[in-house]
Motif scaffolding. Structure first.
Motif, short mmCIF file in Angstrom:
data_model
loop_
_atom_site.label_atom_id
_atom_site.label_comp_id
_atom_site.label_asym_id
_atom_site.label_seq_id
_atom_site.Cartn_x
_atom_site.Cartn_y
_atom_site.Cartn_z
N SER A 124 -10.50 -27.46 5.82
CA SER A 124 -11.36 -26.33 6.15
C SER A 124 -10.80 -25.00 5.67
N LEU A 125 -9.52 -24.96 5.30
CA LEU A 125 -8.91 -23.72 4.82
C LEU A 125 -9.11 -23.59 3.31
N PRO A 126 -9.59 -22.46 2.83
CA PRO A 126 -9.76 -22.29 1.38
C PRO A 126 -8.42 -22.20 0.68
N ALA A 127 -8.35 -22.76 -0.51
CA ALA A 127 -7.11 -22.75 -1.28
C ALA A 127 -6.72 -21.33 -1.68
N SER A 128 -7.69 -20.42 -1.72
CA SER A 128 -7.40 -19.04 -2.13
C SER A 128 -6.50 -18.31 -1.14
N PHE A 129 -6.37 -18.85 0.09
CA PHE A 129 -5.46 -18.23 1.06
C PHE A 129 -4.03 -18.18 0.53
N THR A 130 -3.66 -19.19 -0.26
CA THR A 130 -2.30 -19.22 -0.80
C THR A 130 -2.07 -18.05 -1.74
N LYS A 131 -3.05 -17.77 -2.63
CA LYS A 131 -2.92 -16.63 -3.54
C LYS A 131 -2.93 -15.31 -2.78
N LEU A 132 -3.74 -15.24 -1.72
CA LEU A 132 -3.76 -14.02 -0.91
C LEU A 132 -2.41 -13.79 -0.25
N MET A 133 -1.81 -14.85 0.27
CA MET A 133 -0.50 -14.72 0.91
C MET A 133 0.58 -14.37 -0.10
N LEU A 134 0.47 -14.91 -1.32
CA LEU A 134 1.42 -14.56 -2.37
C LEU A 134 1.34 -13.07 -2.70
N ALA A 135 0.11 -12.55 -2.83
CA ALA A 135 -0.06 -11.12 -3.10
C ALA A 135 0.50 -10.29 -1.95
N ASN A 136 0.25 -10.71 -0.71
CA ASN A 136 0.78 -9.98 0.45
C ASN A 136 2.30 -9.98 0.45
N ALA A 137 2.91 -11.14 0.17
CA ALA A 137 4.37 -11.23 0.16
C ALA A 137 4.97 -10.30 -0.90
N LEU A 138 4.33 -10.24 -2.06
CA LEU A 138 4.84 -9.38 -3.14
C LEU A 138 4.66 -7.90 -2.81
N PHE A 139 3.53 -7.52 -2.21
CA PHE A 139 3.33 -6.13 -1.85
C PHE A 139 4.33 -5.69 -0.77
N VAL A 140 4.60 -6.58 0.19
CA VAL A 140 5.60 -6.27 1.22
C VAL A 140 6.98 -6.14 0.59
N GLU A 141 7.31 -7.06 -0.32
CA GLU A 141 8.60 -6.98 -1.01
C GLU A 141 8.73 -5.67 -1.78
N GLY A 142 7.67 -5.28 -2.50
CA GLY A 142 7.71 -4.03 -3.25
C GLY A 142 7.86 -2.82 -2.35
N PHE A 143 7.16 -2.82 -1.22
CA PHE A 143 7.26 -1.71 -0.27
C PHE A 143 8.66 -1.61 0.31
N VAL A 144 9.24 -2.77 0.64
CA VAL A 144 10.60 -2.78 1.21
C VAL A 144 11.61 -2.23 0.21
N PHE A 145 11.54 -2.69 -1.04
CA PHE A 145 12.54 -2.25 -2.02
C PHE A 145 12.28 -0.83 -2.53
N TYR A 146 11.05 -0.36 -2.41
CA TYR A 146 10.78 1.04 -2.74
C TYR A 146 11.54 1.96 -1.80
N ASN A 147 11.72 1.52 -0.55
CA ASN A 147 12.44 2.31 0.44
C ASN A 147 13.86 1.78 0.68
N HIS A 148 14.40 1.11 -0.33
CA HIS A 148 15.69 0.43 -0.20
C HIS A 148 16.87 1.28 -0.66
N THR A 149 16.61 2.39 -1.34
CA THR A 149 17.71 3.09 -2.03
C THR A 149 17.80 4.57 -1.67
N HIS A 150 17.30 4.97 -0.52
CA HIS A 150 17.38 6.38 -0.13
C HIS A 150 18.83 6.83 -0.01
#
Length: 297
Positions: A124-150
Motif C-alpha cells: 500500500s506504500l508508494p515506492a516514491s516515498f523512498t525517493k522523497l526520504m532520500l531528498a529529505n535526508a540530503l536536504f537535512v545533511e546540507g543544512f547541518v553542514f552549512y552550519n557546521h563551520t561557524h
C-alpha cells in the motif's frame, strides 16, 4: 602550521561517511545500469529480474539502516564522544555538537533505509516515498553542514562549502526524480554527485586531519583554496570515469551472456505436437490447428 587548535573533529569522522556514500554510489550505479540492461534486452527474463530487484531493495534498505546505525553509534561512543549527552548541566555547556551534527545526518539516512524496507514489503506504500526520504535526508545533511563551520578557519570553511554545494545539488536532483519518470541519465547524474560527496569527505579528512603525521595544510593560504578548487573538479571527473567503467563492464557482461544464451537456445519458440513428444515445431509454423492440439493436452 598545526591544525590541532584550529579544527575540531577527526579523520575517522570524515572517512566513515565518505566510505558509506562511496559504497552506495558504486552499488546504485551497478543497480541502475542492470535495470536499464534488463529493460533494453527483451530476450532476458524481465519478470524474474523484477522479483530479484524487489528482494535487492529490501536488502539495500537493511544495509543502509545498518550503515546509519554504525555511524550513529560511532559518533556517540568513540573515546571522547558525547555518549548520548547533549548538554552538561554541571559545566553549563553543550557537549560535542559537531558529533551531534554527524549523528543527525546518519539518523536521517537511517530513516531512508527503514523507508526502503517498508516500501518494499508493504504494497500500500508508494515506492516514491523512498525517493522523497532520500531528498529529505540530503536536504537535512546540507543544512547541518552549512552550519557546521561557524568561527573556523578559511580553508576549513571552504572545503565544507564545496561539500554543501554537492549535497544540495544531489538533494535537488533526488527531489526532481519524484516528478520524472525513471530516466537513467538523471539517476546517473544523481549518483555521480553521491560518488563526489563520498570522495570529498575523504579529501576533507586528509586536508584537516592528515592521518599519517604528514605536514598540516595552511588553513589561511589562498593558494590552498585555489588548488582545492581544481581538486574538487578532479574528484568529479573520477566519479564520471567510475560510472563509465561500471557501465561498460555491466553492458559487456550482459551482452556476452545473451550471446551465449542465444547460441544455446534457438531464438524461435518451439511447440510439441500431440502424440509426437520428440518432435518440435518452430514458431513460424505455429497455426490455429496446433492451438487445438495444445489445448487437448
Amino acid at each position: 602550521m598545526g591544525n590541532a587548535d584550529k579544527v575540531m573533529g577527526n579523520f575517522k569522522g570524515h572517512a566513515l561517511p565518505g566510505t558509506f556514500f562511496f559504497i552506495l554510489g558504486i552499488w546504485w550505479t551497478t543497480k541502475c545500469i542492470l535495470k536499464y540492461a534488463f529493460k533494453k534486452h527483451k530476450r532476458t527474463s524481465y519478470l524474474d529480474s523484477k522479483v530479484l530487484f524487489h528482494r535487492v531493495e529490501i536488502l539495500e534498505g537493511i544495509i543502509i539502516a545498518g550503515m546509519a546505525l554504525t555511524g550513529m553509534l560511532g559518533e556517540q561512543f568513540i573515546p571522547g564522544g558525547p555518549h548520548l549527552t547533549l548538554y552538561d548541566y554541571k559545566e553549563g555547556q553543550w557537549v560535542q555538537l559537531l558529533g551531534w551534527h554527524h549523528f543527525t545526518m546518519y539518523f536521517f539516512f537511517g530513516l531512508l533505509g527503514v523507508t526502503n524496507i517498508l516500501c518494499s514489503t508493504i504494497r500500500s506504500l508508494p515506492a516514491s516515498f523512498t525517493k522523497l526520504m532520500l531528498a529529505n535526508a540530503l536536504f537535512v545533511e546540507g543544512f547541518v553542514f552549512y552550519n557546521h563551520t561557524h568561527g573556523r578557519e578559511m580553508l576549513d570553511i571552504f572545503v565544507h562549502k564545496l561539500l554543501v554545494l554537492v549535497i544540495f545539488l544531489t538533494g535537488l536532483i533526488a527531489f526532481l526524480e519524484l516528478f520524472i519518470l525513471t530516466n537513467i541519465t538523471v539517476e546517473l547524474l544523481r549518483i555521480s554527485f553521491f560518488l563526489l560527496q563520498g570522495s570529498w569527505f575523504w579529501q576533507i579528512g586528509f586536508v584537516l586531519y592528515p592521518p599519517s603525521g604528514g605536514p598540516a595544510w595552511d588553513l589561511v593560504d589562498h593558494d590552498n583554496v585555489m588548488f582545492l578548487t581544481i581538486c574538487f573538479c578532479w574528484h568529479y571527473a573520477i566519479a564520471i570515469i567510475i560510472i563509465g567503467a561500471i557501465y561498460a563492464f555491466v553492458t559487456c557482461t550482459m551482452s556476452s551472456q545473451i550471446s551465449c544464451t542465444g547460441k544455446a537456445l534457438p531464438s524461435s519458440y518451439h511447440i510439441r505436437e500431440k502424440g509426437a513428444p520428440a518432435e518440435f515445431l518452430p514458431l513460424r509454423s505455429f497455426t490455429s490447428s496446433h492451438v487445438k492440439n495444445c489445448n487437448s493436452f
